[in-house]
Design an enzyme around this catalytic site. Structure first.
Site, PDB file in Angstrom:
ATOM      1  N   ALA A 153      -2.698 -17.844  -2.361  1.00  0.00           N
ATOM      2  CA  ALA A 153      -3.190 -16.474  -2.095  1.00  0.00           C
ATOM      3  C   ALA A 153      -4.025 -15.974  -3.254  1.00  0.00           C
ATOM      4  O   ALA A 153      -4.934 -15.168  -3.088  1.00  0.00           O
ATOM      5  CB  ALA A 153      -2.013 -15.530  -1.873  1.00  0.00           C
TER       6      ALA A 153
ATOM      7  N   HIS B 271       0.843  -1.206   0.000  1.00  0.00           N
ATOM      8  CA  HIS B 271       0.000   0.000   0.000  1.00  0.00           C
ATOM      9  C   HIS B 271       0.873   1.249   0.000  1.00  0.00           C
ATOM     10  O   HIS B 271       1.036   1.927   1.010  1.00  0.00           O
ATOM     11  CB  HIS B 271      -0.953  -0.024   1.206  1.00  0.00           C
ATOM     12  CG  HIS B 271      -2.037  -1.039   1.054  1.00  0.00           C
ATOM     13  ND1 HIS B 271      -2.008  -2.268   1.665  1.00  0.00           N
ATOM     14  CD2 HIS B 271      -3.168  -1.022   0.293  1.00  0.00           C
ATOM     15  CE1 HIS B 271      -3.079  -2.967   1.329  1.00  0.00           C
ATOM     16  NE2 HIS B 271      -3.796  -2.243   0.497  1.00  0.00           N
ATOM     17  N   ASN B 272       1.443   1.523  -1.177  1.00  0.00           N
ATOM     18  CA  ASN B 272       2.378   2.642  -1.340  1.00  0.00           C
ATOM     19  C   ASN B 272       1.931   3.496  -2.516  1.00  0.00           C
ATOM     20  O   ASN B 272       0.868   3.248  -3.102  1.00  0.00           O
ATOM     21  CB  ASN B 272       3.800   2.093  -1.542  1.00  0.00           C
ATOM     22  CG  ASN B 272       3.846   1.055  -2.653  1.00  0.00           C
ATOM     23  OD1 ASN B 272       3.258   1.257  -3.722  1.00  0.00           O
ATOM     24  ND2 ASN B 272       4.506  -0.085  -2.410  1.00  0.00           N
ATOM     25  N   PHE B 273       2.746   4.475  -2.882  1.00  0.00           N
ATOM     26  CA  PHE B 273       2.341   5.405  -3.946  1.00  0.00           C
ATOM     27  C   PHE B 273       2.209   4.703  -5.294  1.00  0.00           C
ATOM     28  O   PHE B 273       1.358   5.048  -6.110  1.00  0.00           O
ATOM     29  CB  PHE B 273       3.349   6.559  -4.034  1.00  0.00           C
ATOM     30  CG  PHE B 273       3.034   7.543  -5.127  1.00  0.00           C
ATOM     31  CD1 PHE B 273       3.849   7.669  -6.238  1.00  0.00           C
ATOM     32  CD2 PHE B 273       1.873   8.325  -5.065  1.00  0.00           C
ATOM     33  CE1 PHE B 273       3.540   8.564  -7.262  1.00  0.00           C
ATOM     34  CE2 PHE B 273       1.563   9.228  -6.072  1.00  0.00           C
ATOM     35  CZ  PHE B 273       2.390   9.344  -7.181  1.00  0.00           C
TER      36      PHE B 273
HETATM   37  C1  LUO Z   1      -8.447  -7.912  -1.485  1.00  0.00           C
HETATM   38  C2  LUO Z   1      -7.390  -7.129  -0.724  1.00  0.00           C
HETATM   39  C3  LUO Z   1      -7.711  -6.614   0.526  1.00  0.00           C
HETATM   40  C4  LUO Z   1      -6.772  -5.905   1.216  1.00  0.00           C
HETATM   41  C5  LUO Z   1      -5.538  -5.733   0.679  1.00  0.00           C
HETATM   42  C6  LUO Z   1      -5.227  -6.211  -0.570  1.00  0.00           C
HETATM   43  C7  LUO Z   1      -6.169  -6.922  -1.255  1.00  0.00           C
HETATM   44  N1  LUO Z   1      -5.803  -7.392  -2.525  1.00  0.00           N
HETATM   45  C8  LUO Z   1      -5.503  -8.661  -2.873  1.00  0.00           C
HETATM   46  N2  LUO Z   1      -5.563  -9.828  -2.141  1.00  0.00           N
HETATM   47  N3  LUO Z   1      -5.629  -6.548  -3.566  1.00  0.00           N
HETATM   48  C9  LUO Z   1      -5.172  -7.249  -4.602  1.00  0.00           C
HETATM   49  C10 LUO Z   1      -5.075  -8.590  -4.194  1.00  0.00           C
HETATM   50  C11 LUO Z   1      -4.649  -9.766  -4.843  1.00  0.00           C
HETATM   51  O1  LUO Z   1      -4.247  -9.797  -6.007  1.00  0.00           O
HETATM   52  N4  LUO Z   1      -4.695 -10.907  -4.102  1.00  0.00           N
HETATM   53  C12 LUO Z   1      -5.138 -10.916  -2.814  1.00  0.00           C
HETATM   54  N5  LUO Z   1      -5.090 -12.133  -2.310  1.00  0.00           N
HETATM   55  C13 LUO Z   1      -5.552 -12.679  -1.086  1.00  0.00           C
HETATM   56  C14 LUO Z   1      -4.537 -12.548  -0.041  1.00  0.00           C
HETATM   57  C15 LUO Z   1      -6.932 -12.314  -0.690  1.00  0.00           C
HETATM   58  O2  LUO Z   1      -7.777 -13.075  -1.004  1.00  0.00           O
HETATM   59  N6  LUO Z   1      -7.170 -11.159  -0.009  1.00  0.00           N
HETATM   60  C16 LUO Z   1      -8.446 -10.803   0.418  1.00  0.00           C
HETATM   61  C17 LUO Z   1      -9.619 -11.349  -0.100  1.00  0.00           C
HETATM   62  C18 LUO Z   1     -10.848 -10.920   0.338  1.00  0.00           C
HETATM   63  C19 LUO Z   1     -10.898  -9.955   1.328  1.00  0.00           C
HETATM   64  O3  LUO Z   1     -12.099  -9.483   1.840  1.00  0.00           O
HETATM   65  C20 LUO Z   1     -13.275 -10.048   1.318  1.00  0.00           C
HETATM   66  C21 LUO Z   1      -9.732  -9.405   1.856  1.00  0.00           C
HETATM   67  C22 LUO Z   1      -8.499  -9.842   1.402  1.00  0.00           C
HETATM   68 ZN    ZN Z   2      -5.909   0.137  -2.518  1.00  0.00          ZN
END
Ligand code: LUO
Ligand code: ZN
Length: 524
Positions: free
Chosen positions: A461, A260-262
């Site tokens: 992931a 979570h950067n620029f």
């Molecule tokens: C989804 C999300 C939430 C917080 C921070 C980053 C992300 N992101 C991702 N998570 N943003 C992009 C991506 C990505 O490409 N992959 C993932 N992968 C996993 C770790 C994941 O499923 N994260 C996730 C999924 C659902 C959620 O809330 C419903 C929160 C995190």
């Molecule tokens: Zn974002």
């Protein structure tokens, strides 16, 4: 401005180590730790040494996979310091922490009283380096539980001090009446102007745009170009210098987190720019709507601390308390955005009337709050209902829901991009997640399996996320804009299949000849 068509497999950084020129190269699969160890090796110091880098202007350079590249003629100056003997000779109790923390505290005071201005970035980098050396020391010395408890409290106190210092930094900047932006790593005059090639201008509209190829200043120029090209500068009668100051201030208020950067902010904004052109959104919404979408993307993760809402709530942080556990991060990002816009020098909406600003503020707030993934189901269910029997672009609720889904799409869209561009983001995301889960383990807080370095892999992931979050969401939007199917959903299916193959291969034992050690190369 570089030729954007090439995609390098590695990153090269030039170093000056006590006058000796060195060069390191690392693949995108290297994390901060690997890069640190590589530089320590090049500098001939132990991997536990504190290392800091400075560029030709004397500014500290953050040490992580997304650090800005440099050239042979402007190497980063390396300073390294082995853990000091006093901390070695200490009897391993909490005094080492008290020593460093009192040093840090006095440094804070000196810095403030002497210059009256927070050089928050320098202090942050310095303290972050010391803290990670001390945390490494905790691992090494196995301090007794009671000291660890005390140290943990001290660490979170000092991190809160960093956050408060940074908040003062934003406040301080708001109070400043100077024409240039106070206490910046660079002022407008040093902010180099870039002319964009026609190729770059066209490439910028594509989801395939390689976001890794650009240095921070180049990303600022690309953001400026997007706002001009969309007609937003004309629509809001923005002073072009104010626009530059706004982007500079935004950049300064994104932290150097692994994910979570620029650069993430730039990614999300560039993807929104691409979707606007791909779907010809100016045909179904106003320029004001486009301005709200783009500005919300620019601001949507401002001052993200690198620890998600679950951590904020479980650790009962200041943000969780301030926002009553209700989307604490997203509320904070929005508050920082309007803190920046409250500074006349950075207020890109200074020339719109009161009613217009009210609509803009409500729109940006709605969109930033919509990026809380805890609301994913709620927002998607609402959007699906608006599609039946037919989507009504004239209905404000329907259009608002579409705008919320669009920023959500852009926020988590990395896997839409080509594999060479998207895959490094998974390393960055997991590094940030592992930082959090390590801290949760240390603080005795619950740990989410998909953040646990002992449980998650890149395929695990991504496969679930792509299959159950990304593809369904983009397929739903494709019902309104069929072009999304071929340009965004198809690349997601390819990414899903690739990660499923990777998972398959990972579960098979590697053939005896191959060593699957991470390759890093130091070139003299
Ligand atoms: C989804 C999300 C939430 C917080 C921070 C980053 C992300 N992101 C991702 N998570 N943003 C992009 C991506 C990505 O490409 N992959 C993932 N992968 C996993 C770790 C994941 O499923 N994260 C996730 C999924 C659902 C959620 O809330 C419903 C929160 C995190
Ligand atoms: Zn974002």
């Amino acid at each position: 401005m570089g030729n954007a068509s090439s995609i390098e497999p590695t990153k090269t950084i030039f170093l000056d180590i006590d006058g000796k020129k060195e060069k390191i190269m690392f693949s995108r699969h290297c994390g901060t730790r690997d890069i640190h160890d590589l530089i320590a090796h090049a500098a001939g110091v132990s991997r536990y040494a504190e290392i800091s880098l400075k560029d030709s202007t004397g500014a500290f350079v953050s040490l992580n996979p997304t650090m800005p590249i440099n050239t042979q003629s402007s190497p980063y100056k390396v300073t390294s310091k082995e853990p000091s003997p006093t901390t070695e000779s200490s009897n391993g109790d909490g005094e080492v922490f008290t020593q460093v923390l009192s040093q840090v505290a006095s440094q804070f005071n000196n810095q403030f009283s002497k210059e009256g201005v927070f050089k928050v970035e320098e202090i942050k980098t310095d303290i972050a380096t010391r803290l990670s050396a001390l945390e490494r020391k905790m691992e090494l010395e196995g301090l007794k539980a009671v000291e660890i408890e005390k140290c943990k409290r001290d660490i979170s106190d000092i991190k809160d001090q960093i956050w408060n210092a940074q908040k003062k930094f934003v406040d301080f900047n708001r109070l400043s009446r100077d024409t240039h932006i106070m206490n910046r790593k660079q002022t407008l005059s040093t902010y180099r102007k870039y002319t964009l090639s026609q190729e770059t201008i066209e490439y910028l509209k594509q989801p395939t745009f390689d976001i890794w190829h650009w240095e921070p200043n180049e990303m600022l120029s690309l953001l400026e170009h997007m706002f001009h090209e969309l007609g937003l500068v004309a629509e809001f009668n923005i002073n072009p210098i104010t626009l530059k100051r706004f982007f500079l201030c935004v950049q300064e208020n994104y932290r150097n987190n692994p994910f979570h950067n620029f650069r993430h902010c730039f990614c999300v904004t560039q993807m929104m720019y691409g979707m606007i052109h791909l779907c010809h959104l100016w045909e179904v919404m106003t320029r004001e709507d486009l301005g709200i979408l783009m500005t919300a993307c620019v601001c949507h993760d401002l001052d993200h601390p690198g620890y998600n809402n679950t951590y904020q709530i479980n650790a009962r942080t200041e943000l969780a308390i301030r926002y009553n556990d209700i989307s604490p991060l997203e509320n904070h990002h929005c508050a920082v955005a309007f803190k920046i816009l409250s500074n006349p020098e950075c207020n890109i909406f200074a020339n719109v009337d009161k009613d217009t600003f009210k609509r803009i503020r409500a729109g940006i707030t709605m969109l930033i709050l919509a990026t809380d993934m805890a609301r994913h189901g709620e927002i998607m269910d609402n959007f699906k209902m608006k599609l039946e029997p037919e989507f009504d672009y004239k209905n404000k609720d329907s259009l608002d829901t579409l705008k919320m889904v669009l920023i959500k799409c852009c926020d988590i869209s990395n896997e839409v991009r080509p594999m060479e561009v998207s895959e490094p983001w998974v390393d960055c995301l997991l590094e940030e997640y592992f930082n959090q889960s390590d801290r949760e383990k240390m603080e005795g807080l619950p740990v989410a399996p998909f953040m646990d370095r002992d449980k998650v892999t890149k395929p695990t992931a991504q496969i679930g996320f792509i299959k159950f979050v990304l593809i369904p969401m983009f397929e739903t939007v494709a019902k309104l804009f069929p072009v999304i199917d071929s340009t965004m959903v198809e690349p997601l299916r390819i990414a899903r299949d690739r990660y499923e193959d990777m998972k398959e291969k990972n579960s098979m034992p590697p053939p005896p000849s191959q060593s699957n050690k991470k390759k890093t190369v130091t070139e003299k």
